[in-house]
Scaffold this active site. Structure first.
Site, PDB file in Angstrom:
ATOM      1  N   LYS A  79       0.854  -1.201   0.000  1.00 26.76           N
ATOM      2  CA  LYS A  79       0.000   0.000   0.000  1.00 26.76           C
ATOM      3  C   LYS A  79       0.888   1.249   0.000  1.00 26.76           C
ATOM      4  O   LYS A  79       1.887   1.292   0.727  1.00 26.76           O
ATOM      5  CB  LYS A  79      -0.880  -0.038   1.255  1.00 26.76           C
ATOM      6  CG  LYS A  79      -1.909   1.069   1.355  1.00 26.76           C
ATOM      7  CD  LYS A  79      -2.745   0.892   2.623  1.00 26.76           C
ATOM      8  CE  LYS A  79      -3.905   1.875   2.675  1.00 26.76           C
ATOM      9  NZ  LYS A  79      -4.788   1.629   3.832  1.00 26.76           N
ATOM     10  N   SER A 154      -9.756   1.499   2.525  1.00 23.99           N
ATOM     11  CA  SER A 154      -8.850   2.281   1.711  1.00 23.99           C
ATOM     12  C   SER A 154      -7.760   1.461   1.020  1.00 23.99           C
ATOM     13  O   SER A 154      -7.159   1.928   0.063  1.00 23.99           O
ATOM     14  CB  SER A 154      -8.181   3.348   2.576  1.00 23.99           C
ATOM     15  OG  SER A 154      -7.350   2.751   3.550  1.00 23.99           O
ATOM     16  N   SER A 178     -10.065  -0.736   6.710  1.00 26.52           N
ATOM     17  CA  SER A 178      -9.400  -0.611   5.402  1.00 26.52           C
ATOM     18  C   SER A 178      -8.698  -1.848   4.862  1.00 26.52           C
ATOM     19  O   SER A 178      -8.354  -1.875   3.686  1.00 26.52           O
ATOM     20  CB  SER A 178      -8.401   0.524   5.450  1.00 26.52           C
ATOM     21  OG  SER A 178      -9.069   1.724   5.208  1.00 26.52           O
TER      22      SER A 178
HETATM   23  N1  GLN Z   1     -13.480   4.009   6.165  1.00 26.31           N
HETATM   24  C1  GLN Z   1     -12.739   4.359   7.312  1.00 26.31           C
HETATM   25  C2  GLN Z   1     -12.273   5.793   7.228  1.00 26.31           C
HETATM   26  O1  GLN Z   1     -12.463   6.388   6.222  1.00 26.31           O
HETATM   27  C3  GLN Z   1     -11.604   3.423   7.539  1.00 26.31           C
HETATM   28  C4  GLN Z   1     -10.435   3.701   6.699  1.00 26.31           C
HETATM   29  C5  GLN Z   1      -9.236   2.908   7.154  1.00 26.31           C
HETATM   30  O2  GLN Z   1      -9.365   1.895   7.828  1.00 26.31           O
HETATM   31  N2  GLN Z   1      -8.060   3.414   6.848  1.00 26.31           N
HETATM   32  O3  GLN Z   1     -11.711   6.304   8.149  1.00 26.31           O
END
Ligand code: GLN
Length: 472
Positions: A79, A154, A178
């Site tokens: 990532k 994400s 994410s």
């Molecule tokens: N959807 C969540 C957010 O936008 C989780 C994102 C994540 O785990 N990085 O914060």
């Protein structure tokens, strides 16, 4: 034999038996990326030179005849919020468009020590904020199972790369879901470790009290191998703990599985519900005891999460000021102009929204009502899980209320995006580990089963996930 279908152990055995080399496997993956990533968009950068050097080095180790690690020579992707020395790390943001990582994240140091091969850096929502990778400043990653739909986020690029056979495995990060959500949407295995199990050193921070790095893989066994390689104490991350995965394995027979009623309430797609209920029935038929439980604080999780995260975001992202890092616009008259212009141009809508909300929630006079209150609610959510794990060994639930949605469908509705975290963010507020396992499909769209364990019980959830994987 298609090299791209092989698991980590199968690749390892093939290397041992001299059926193929790491360079051959690496080239097969690089070719696949060139062939398919134009339509999927899982990668922001392909590190071909690095990958081939690492593959050659791995082949030397392999042909030396000495023992070599399971990850040696196996190609992976990372990532783009995780630092790989000498390579760009954009975190999906324009503000870091030209930022080159000056050092390796601890997880990368550990993977390199094992002889890993790094194919490239994966797309993500900007600074890991989102559920669809639509918040990336660069492109939208498409779901390999249906190109009109999102890959999740994400860590959408990581999940799509594994699903599209563009990497043997990937490393993602999870703050509120994410790893698990894109794993569920793309039909791969994703493990969110216990907070502290994996070092965060070299992960570009979103919300430091919740961020965790974890594996995304083809199989549960692969996820286990990767987790073992990257976990454990790191002097560079004070929140990391001395931790070794327990060798013991667990069976479904006699296992107490909790099913929280709040995770099957209004809003879940009946087809998702059916797949998860069928999975629970399979576990029951294999001898598990199904125990209805309640996690009553679930209803406050989203509100709590979306105070804590923006607060930490507003603080963590303060460092991107146009002076020390990344994009800098110096056309103004004074220092304040540099800050305003650089940040105004560099950040996308979602980081800006969170910086505003977080700054407000932390400001004098509001801190007690918002941030402090949210921290108290976080404690209560944690206690829900503590109580539950007195009665049950693991918890089964959906990962997300719906399968992968259409690209653009929720783009202008941040609240609808936030609601996607309803089953994944409570786990983070409790700090416990959870895994997403492909459990079935609605048409072409994969649906993940979430297996949640108590703190540092990765071994238990990985064992049980492996049992369930056989049943599916
Ligand atoms: N959807 C969540 C957010 O936008 C989780 C994102 C994540 O785990 N990085 O914060």
């Amino acid at each position: 034999m298609d090299l791209l279908d092989l698991t980590i152990k199968e690749l390892h055995d093939g290397f041992k038996k001299k059926q193929f080399t790491s360079v051959q496997v690496t080239k097969a993956y690089l070719e696949q990326i060139k062939k398919t990533d134009g339509k999927i968009g899982a990668y922001l950068a392909i590190t071909e030179k690095l990958a081939l050097e690492q593959a050659e080095a791995a082949d030397k180790i392999i042909s030396s005849g000495k023992d070599f690690s399971l990850l040696c020579g196996v190609p992976c992707s990372i990532k783009d919020a995780i630092l790989v020395e000498g390579e760009k790390a954009t975190a999906g943001s324009k503000i870091l468009e030209n930022y080159v990582a000056p050092y390796d994240a601890t997880v990368i140091v550990r993977l390199k020590k094992q002889g890993a091969v790094i194919l490239g850096k994966n797309n993500l929502d900007e600074f890991a904020m989102g559920v669809s990778t639509e918040n990336s400043a660069y492109k939208v990653t498409k779901n390999p199972h249906d190109l009109t739909r999102v890959a999740g986020g994400s860590s959408g690029g990581s999940a799509a790369a594994v699903a599209a056979k563009e990497a043997a495995y990937s490393i993602g990060s999870d703050t509120g879901g994410s790893i698990r959500l894109p794993a569920s949407f793309c039909g791969v295995v994703g493990l969110n470790p216990t907070y502290g199990a994996v070092s965060r050193y070299g992960l570009i921070s979103m919300a430091s009290s919740l961020d965790q790095i974890g594996p995304m893989a083809k199989t549960v066994e692969d996820a286990r191998i990767i987790f073992e390689a990257i976990s454990g104490k790191d002097p560079f991350d004070a929140t990391s703990v001395d931790y070794k995965l327990e060798a013991k394995s667990y069976k479904l027979e006699g296992l107490r599985i909790g099913v929280p009623k709040e995770y099957f309430a209004k809003g879940i797609d009946p087809k998702v519900e059916k797949i998860i209920k069928d999975a629970i029935k399979k576990a029951k038929d294999a001898g598990a005891k199904i125990i209805p439980i309640s996690l009553p604080m679930t209803q406050y999780a989203i509100a709590c999460y979306y105070i804590i995260v923006p607060s930490e975001v507003s603080s963590n992202l303060a460092r991107f000021d146009g002076i020390k890092y990344g994009h800098s616009n110096q056309s103004g008259n004074n220092l304040l102009d540099v800050y305003l212009k650089s940040r105004g141009e560099g950040f996308g809508r979602e980081p800006k929204r969170r910086i505003l909300i977080g700054t407000y929630a932390l400001s004098s006079g509001y801190y007690d009502a918002y941030y402090k209150k949210a921290q108290e609610v976080k404690k209560l959510i944690g206690q829900d899980f503590v109580k539950a794990f007195k009665k049950v060994d693991v918890i089964f639930s959906p990962v997300s209320p719906i399968p992968a949605f259409k690209i653009g469908e929720k783009k202008d509705d941040p609240l609808a995006m936030y609601l996607m975290d309803v089953y994944t963010c409570p786990v983070k507020l409790a700090g416990v580990p959870a895994l997403s396992l492909p459990a079935g499909k609605i048409g072409d769209l994969p649906v993940g089963l979430q297996i949640i364990g108590n703190h540092f019980e990765e071994s238990k959830i990985l064992s049980i996930a492996a049992e369930m994987e056989k049943l599916f």
